[in-house]
Design an enzyme around this catalytic site. Structure first.
Site, PDB file in Angstrom:
ATOM      1  CE1 TYR A 146     -81.524  38.644  28.593  1.00  0.00           C
ATOM      2  CE2 TYR A 146     -83.573  38.958  29.810  1.00  0.00           C
ATOM      3  CZ  TYR A 146     -82.824  39.101  28.652  1.00  0.00           C
ATOM      4  OH  TYR A 146     -83.392  39.707  27.553  1.00  0.00           O
ATOM      5  CE  LYS A 150     -80.656  42.641  26.944  1.00  0.00           C
ATOM      6  NZ  LYS A 150     -80.073  42.599  25.576  1.00  0.00           N
TER       7      LYS A 150
END
Length: 292
Positions: A146, A150
């Site tokens: 994640y 990002k």
């Protein structure tokens, strides 16, 4: 409303992830600020008029047609880690972002707002002998897929030909009230403040860069050593009313805080001033109001 004068639209803004918590709040705030909102999401929602997957180019084109501004919130999130393959994260969080920005350039979009997360700081958030003061000078050290995707999407946005702003937002999802209150002391933000920050970032058309967006925290950089050793003493000095309220609720006053998120750069760049902190949560509880 009959007799009211509706202001001229500020322009057309395409909001991805418009059926989600943050995307929906941003869409509502932009609408209130005079923008015409076109939302896109995989699931229906109040602000969603284009339903589909952003990995599909016809969906991207439908969302972006005639748009002045792109607000990109759609992503896979931390709870998906371990449940979905890393390749899925890369396809959604990075690949779809690349496609979206390529199409935005081709269609003449004038400005991009990307919603990232303070989670990208990753391992840099881990304290040693003091609380970590988290401003934009802290170098991100991603700890999972994640965080990696990002941060990679942030780089794609920054490299785009369209002027852009990235907001790294603190945690703003629903939590049990004692947990929410503790987090609002130093590392969380109310979704209404996120939406207000987004409207400001879109409106300040010359501002570019990456900015932390967190709540109105009572601490200062010079508190970091003491916050790690005896946070209760610092809190008693900085916010004695909050200490009393925690005790009245039967909640423990934290004895150690590991980090403090700093939004000063966003305040200086485009006037972001968060207003929905721990005191507002406690006030709402005392008056039987929902804080969500």
């Amino acid at each position: 409303m009959h007799g009211a004068t509706k202001r001229a639209p500020a322009g057309l803004v395409a909001v991805t992830g418009s059926s989600g918590r943050v995307g929906g709040a941003l869409a509502a705030a932009l609408d209130a600020a005079g923008w015409v909102v076109r939302g896109v999401d995989r699931v229906p929602g109040r602000w969603t008029s284009v339903i589909g997957d952003l990995r599909d180019r016809p969906v991207r084109l439908a969302a972006l047609q005639s748009a002045d501004v792109l607000v990109h919130t759609a992503a896979l999130h931390a709870p998906h880690v371990g449940r979905l393959a890393d390749a899925e994260f890369r396809a959604v969080n990075v690949g779809a972002t690349e496609g979206l920005l390529d199409d935005a350039v081709g269609l003449g979009v004038l400005r991009v707002l990307y919603i990232s997360s303070t989670s990208v700081y990753g391992h840099a958030l881990v304290p040693t002998d003091r609380a970590v003061w988290v401003d934009e000078q802290l170098t991100p050290l991603p700890r999972d897929i994640y965080d990696e995707t990002k941060l990679a999407a942030e780089e794609v946005v920054a490299a785009c030909a369209v002027p852009s702003v990235t907001l790294r937002i603190a945690r703003c999802f629903p939590e049990p009230l004692p947990v929410r209150a503790r987090h609002l002391l130093h590392r969380a933000v109310d979704v209404a403040d996120v939406a207000a920050a987004g409207v400001l970032a879109v409106a300040h058309s010359t501002v570019t860069g990456r900015f932390n967006i967190s709540g109105p925290h009572p601490f200062h950089r010079e508190d970091c050593l003491a916050l790690f050793r005896d946070a209760g003493a610092v809190l008693a000095e900085r916010a004695p009313d909050v200490c009393r309220a925690f005790r009245d609720q039967g909640w423990p006053v934290p004895d150690r805080l590991d980090r403090v998120y700093d939004s000063t750069a966003a305040t200086n760049a485009f006037g972001y001033r968060p207003v929905r902190g721990v005191r507002e949560l406690l006030h709402d509880m005392a008056h039987g109001l929902s804080h969500e």
